[in-house]
Design a protein around this motif. Structure first.
Motif, PDB file in Angstrom:
ATOM      1  N   GLN A   1       0.547   4.146   1.073  1.00  0.00           N
ATOM      2  CA  GLN A   1       0.533   4.965   2.285  1.00  0.00           C
ATOM      3  C   GLN A   1       1.481   4.402   3.359  1.00  0.00           C
ATOM      4  O   GLN A   1       1.778   5.096   4.331  1.00  0.00           O
TER       5      GLN A   1
ATOM      6  N   LEU B   1      -4.334   3.405   8.079  1.00  0.00           N
ATOM      7  CA  LEU B   1      -4.182   3.187   6.644  1.00  0.00           C
ATOM      8  C   LEU B   1      -5.464   3.536   5.903  1.00  0.00           C
ATOM      9  O   LEU B   1      -5.438   4.220   4.862  1.00  0.00           O
ATOM     10  N   ASP B   2      -6.598   3.114   6.435  1.00  0.00           N
ATOM     11  CA  ASP B   2      -7.879   3.430   5.805  1.00  0.00           C
ATOM     12  C   ASP B   2      -8.103   4.940   5.764  1.00  0.00           C
ATOM     13  O   ASP B   2      -8.562   5.491   4.756  1.00  0.00           O
ATOM     14  N   TYR B   3      -7.741   5.624   6.852  1.00  0.00           N
ATOM     15  CA  TYR B   3      -7.868   7.088   6.881  1.00  0.00           C
ATOM     16  C   TYR B   3      -6.979   7.735   5.821  1.00  0.00           C
ATOM     17  O   TYR B   3      -7.411   8.613   5.063  1.00  0.00           O
ATOM     18  N   LEU B   4      -5.716   7.291   5.746  1.00  0.00           N
ATOM     19  CA  LEU B   4      -4.774   7.905   4.808  1.00  0.00           C
ATOM     20  C   LEU B   4      -5.163   7.661   3.360  1.00  0.00           C
ATOM     21  O   LEU B   4      -4.906   8.499   2.486  1.00  0.00           O
ATOM     22  N   GLN B   5      -5.791   6.516   3.094  1.00  0.00           N
ATOM     23  CA  GLN B   5      -6.207   6.211   1.725  1.00  0.00           C
ATOM     24  C   GLN B   5      -7.306   7.146   1.240  1.00  0.00           C
ATOM     25  O   GLN B   5      -7.551   7.243   0.035  1.00  0.00           O
ATOM     26  N   GLN B   6      -7.953   7.833   2.171  1.00  0.00           N
ATOM     27  CA  GLN B   6      -9.023   8.762   1.806  1.00  0.00           C
ATOM     28  C   GLN B   6      -8.556  10.214   1.786  1.00  0.00           C
ATOM     29  O   GLN B   6      -9.352  11.122   1.552  1.00  0.00           O
ATOM     30  N   GLN B   7      -7.249  10.428   2.034  1.00  0.00           N
ATOM     31  CA  GLN B   7      -6.730  11.789   2.129  1.00  0.00           C
ATOM     32  C   GLN B   7      -5.766  12.097   0.986  1.00  0.00           C
ATOM     33  O   GLN B   7      -4.952  11.247   0.617  1.00  0.00           O
TER      34      GLN B   7
ATOM     35  N   ALA C   1       3.472  12.474  -0.140  1.00  0.00           N
ATOM     36  CA  ALA C   1       4.565  11.991   0.708  1.00  0.00           C
ATOM     37  C   ALA C   1       5.532  13.133   0.993  1.00  0.00           C
ATOM     38  O   ALA C   1       5.769  14.000   0.150  1.00  0.00           O
TER      39      ALA C   1
ATOM     40  N   GLN D   1       0.847  -1.196   0.000  1.00  0.00           N
ATOM     41  CA  GLN D   1       0.000   0.000   0.000  1.00  0.00           C
ATOM     42  C   GLN D   1       0.884   1.248   0.000  1.00  0.00           C
ATOM     43  O   GLN D   1       1.790   1.366   0.826  1.00  0.00           O
TER      44      GLN D   1
ATOM     45  N   GLY E   1       5.014   3.691   4.533  1.00  0.00           N
ATOM     46  CA  GLY E   1       6.316   4.207   4.137  1.00  0.00           C
ATOM     47  C   GLY E   1       7.485   3.597   4.866  1.00  0.00           C
ATOM     48  O   GLY E   1       8.638   3.889   4.558  1.00  0.00           O
TER      49      GLY E   1
ATOM     50  N   LEU F   1      -2.854  13.258   0.691  1.00  0.00           N
ATOM     51  CA  LEU F   1      -1.638  13.620   1.425  1.00  0.00           C
ATOM     52  C   LEU F   1      -0.411  13.221   0.616  1.00  0.00           C
ATOM     53  O   LEU F   1      -0.112  12.026   0.465  1.00  0.00           O
TER      54      LEU F   1
END
Length: 332
Positions: A21, A285-291, A295, A19, A23, A293
């Motif tokens: 997100q 991870l679920d939150y970041l996949q919707q943002q 790197a 994924q 890193g 953002l």
């Protein structure tokens, strides 16, 4: 940055690491059986995503994840004690110890250890204590500065922790949120000194999960005042900011895992750590996949630079000499 369950990579973890997100990976003692095994695990992670940042807490003393086949490093307070009795010898050993620690970790293909501790302490804070070189700012700067120089000689970036200083409180932020009632001027005059004077030497900072209520109401790692005004502004630090582990109880002041990640990133963290709680890591991870953002372009500064293999390292006179000097340090 997240962690792994065991000593070998699982199919679910391979999928997780793919994924974008994600890193980085941090290794713990449960991921370690032997030097050969950890090198194999690192290779397996690199095969999935070569660019991931790989890290470990290999400070020495109580905090050393890899032991069998690695040099048993002393608590940093022992190096500080040597510096106080013999400054020249103490600085040389701090530098060589930093180099040795970093060389062993780099020989495994891991980018960096989250080190050194810049907190000022000797016996006040339960979770810091002998992890710190000293409770004296000048001695801390000298010893930590030399240790960082040694790390750099081995190709490892340093992470100063736990900004702006965790050593003056009794509480352990793994278990609760510590509160430090001192005003900002008192912190500037003491705990902040190592972070300020070494700001051009370390490449990353890890903020403390603690609150200074006479400064601002937010915990440091979720505070734009601490991370933007003080760290980025006053200290002119332009390196990486890692959150401390969002699973620690000291981070719970910010809410659930998604709320904690959002608060840390909004405050200025470049990367958030979620360890020892896969459910929490998946929530983040679920939150970041919707943002949307992007790197951080700072993160690649933490990638390891160069490394020697284990046989080359063990044949080096500096390696053997440093081991002998560390083993000769007094037990207490």
């Amino acid at each position: 940055m997240l962690d792994l369950e065991g000593t070998a990579l699982t199919a679910d973890e391979r999928h997780l690491l793919q994924q974008p997100q994600v890193g980085g990976v941090i290794f713990f003692a449960r991921n370690f059986e032997s030097r050969k095994q950890i090198c194999t695990l690192v290779e397996a992670v690199r095969a999935v995503r070569p660019e991931l940042l790989l890290a470990v807490d290999q400070e020495g003393g109580r905090v050393q994840r890899f032991k069998t086949g690695f040099t048993r490093l002393p608590a940093m307070q022992k190096l500080g004690d040597l510096y106080r009795s013999s400054p020249e010898q103490g600085l040389a050993l701090c530098r060589d110890a930093g180099w040795l620690m970093a060389s062993e970790i780099r020989a495994c293909g891991i980018d960096f250890s989250f080190a050194p501790v810049l907190d000022l302490d000797t016996d006040t804070c339960e979770v810091i204590a002998d992890r710190a070189f000293s409770d004296n700012p000048d001695q801390m700067v000298a010893c930590a500065g030399a240790f960082i120089e040694g790390m750099a000689q081995a190709g490892m970036a340093a992470t100063g922790k736990h900004f702006p200083g965790h050593g003056a409180v009794l509480a352990d932020s793994h278990l609760e949120t510590p509160y430090d009632d001192r005003p900002l001027d008192a912190i500037r005059a003491n705990d902040l000194i190592p972070f300020a004077r070494l700001a051009g030497s370390y490449e990353a900072v890890m903020p403390a999960h603690m609150v200074f209520p006479k400064v601002v109401p937010e915990s440091v790692g979720f505070s734009r005042f601490w991370l933007q005004e003080i760290l980025r502004g006053e200290l002119a630090f332009d390196g990486v900011i890692f959150s401390d582990d969002l699973s620690m109880k000291g981070a719970d002041v910010a809410g659930g895992y998604a709320e904690k990640a959002a608060a840390a990133l909004s405050a200025g963290c470049d990367m958030v750590l979620v360890c020892n709680c896969r459910e929490g890591a998946l929530e983040v991870l679920d939150y970041l996949q919707q943002q949307p953002l992007p790197a951080s372009d700072r993160l690649q500064r933490m990638a390891g630079k160069g490394a020697v293999d284990w046989q080359q390292l063990q044949d080096m006179p500096r390696y053997l000499s440093t081991q002998q000097q560390l083993q000769a340090l007094p037990e207490a």
